[in-house]
Design an enzyme around this catalytic site. Structure first.
Site, short mmCIF file in Angstrom:
data_model
loop_
_atom_site.label_atom_id
_atom_site.label_comp_id
_atom_site.label_asym_id
_atom_site.label_seq_id
_atom_site.Cartn_x
_atom_site.Cartn_y
_atom_site.Cartn_z
N LYS A 109 0.84 -1.20 0.00
CA LYS A 109 0.00 0.00 0.00
C LYS A 109 0.87 1.25 0.00
O LYS A 109 0.59 2.21 -0.71
CB LYS A 109 -0.91 0.00 1.22
CG LYS A 109 -1.99 -1.07 1.21
CD LYS A 109 -3.23 -0.58 0.50
CE LYS A 109 -4.34 -1.59 0.66
NZ LYS A 109 -5.62 -1.09 0.14
N LYS A 166 -3.27 -10.57 -6.72
CA LYS A 166 -4.62 -10.98 -6.33
C LYS A 166 -5.68 -10.05 -6.93
O LYS A 166 -5.42 -8.89 -7.23
CB LYS A 166 -4.76 -11.00 -4.81
CG LYS A 166 -4.82 -9.64 -4.15
CD LYS A 166 -5.20 -9.77 -2.69
CE LYS A 166 -5.41 -8.38 -2.05
NZ LYS A 166 -5.95 -8.46 -0.70
N LYS A 196 -10.82 -5.29 -5.09
CA LYS A 196 -11.89 -4.32 -5.32
C LYS A 196 -11.34 -2.96 -5.70
O LYS A 196 -11.99 -2.19 -6.40
CB LYS A 196 -12.76 -4.17 -4.07
CG LYS A 196 -13.46 -5.43 -3.60
CD LYS A 196 -14.42 -5.15 -2.47
CE LYS A 196 -13.72 -4.65 -1.21
NZ LYS A 196 -12.88 -5.67 -0.56
#
Length: 254
Positions: free
Chosen positions: A39, A120, A123
């Site tokens: 992140k 992966k 969303k």
């Protein structure tokens, strides 16, 4: 603030316990978690304290209810291990109190992006074709699978290391049908990847149809949804409050 803060605001014991558990957690451990590294690398700044300590809040979500088993995806196993370590640290310091939660992993541990099968499915992926959503229409699902990245070999096989794209399709097919990888491959013998993509798309459409219809029905009944959320928060509060009061007593807050 992001998803998840709404219900936590209704049960503030989550945030309060997170602060207590944060006092038992060392910063280097949090800095090593891969989600923090990923992140922070994707952001233009150095990352926030909230992002760094979010796994401690997740641990509080689990331990506040003395949970013994937690369903997680493969990418969350390290976060659960943090919760386990925090529980053991707390128990060592204040006496046996928290169960050490165990992971419940499904046979399909991780679904990969349709556009980049080395990462992966997420969303928050900016590529709209990378992720299949529960509320996607059949046409949207077909388009996403038609555009899914595979390779130049037409045969359907399962080899995640050398053929991640088509192997991801096989994993998705197995997940939505309940079949094993071996059974999926047997059914798909003789299909090329282009045709196989449509088989997987149709299986996903059939699996998602009742879920999509139920979501649409619920979205049209806002008062019912609010009532469900309020009832759920009240039940959670009833469970959490006495456990948190005992924690406060143990750590010397009262």
């Amino acid at each position: 603030m992001g998803r998840g803060y709404g219900w936590r605001a209704q049960v503030p014991e989550h945030a309060e316990l997170a602060w207590i558990l944060g006092c038992l957690t060392n910063v280097p451990r949090l800095l090593r978690l891969p989600q923090w590294k990923m992140k922070r690398a994707s952001q233009s700044n150095e990352g926030t304290v909230g992002l760094l300590t979010y796994p401690v809040l997740q641990a509080a979500d689990i331990l506040l209810y003395k949970s013994t088993h937690v369903p997680v995806g493969e990418d969350q196993v390290l976060h659960l291990e943090l919760a386990q370590d925090i529980a053991q640290h707390f128990n060592k310091k204040y006496g046996e109190f928290f169960p050490v939660p165990k992971a419940i992993l499904s046979t399909t541990k991780k679904i990969k992006s349709l556009r980049d099968p080395t990462v992966k499915m997420s969303k928050s992926d900016p590529q709209k074709l990378a992720t299949v959503n529960l509320v996607d229409s059949p046409d949207e699902i077909v388009l996403k699978f038609r555009k899914a990245v595979t390779d130049f070999t037409s045969e359907v096989t399962y080899d995640p290391s050398s053929r991640p794209g088509v192997s991801n399709l096989v994993s998705i097919h197995a997940a939505v049908t309940g079949l094993s990888i071996k059974e999926v491959l047997h059914q798909s013998a003789g299909l090329d990847t282009a045709r196989y993509k449509m088989v997987v798309a149709e299986s996903v459409i059939q699996k998602f149809a009742p879920i999509r219809n139920e979501i649409k029905k619920l979205q049209e009944d806002t008062s019912h949804l609010i009532k469900v959320l309020e009832d759920g928060a009240e039940k959670a509060k009833e469970l959490a409050a006495p456990i948190y009061q005992e924690i406060r007593r143990l750590v010397g807050f009262q």
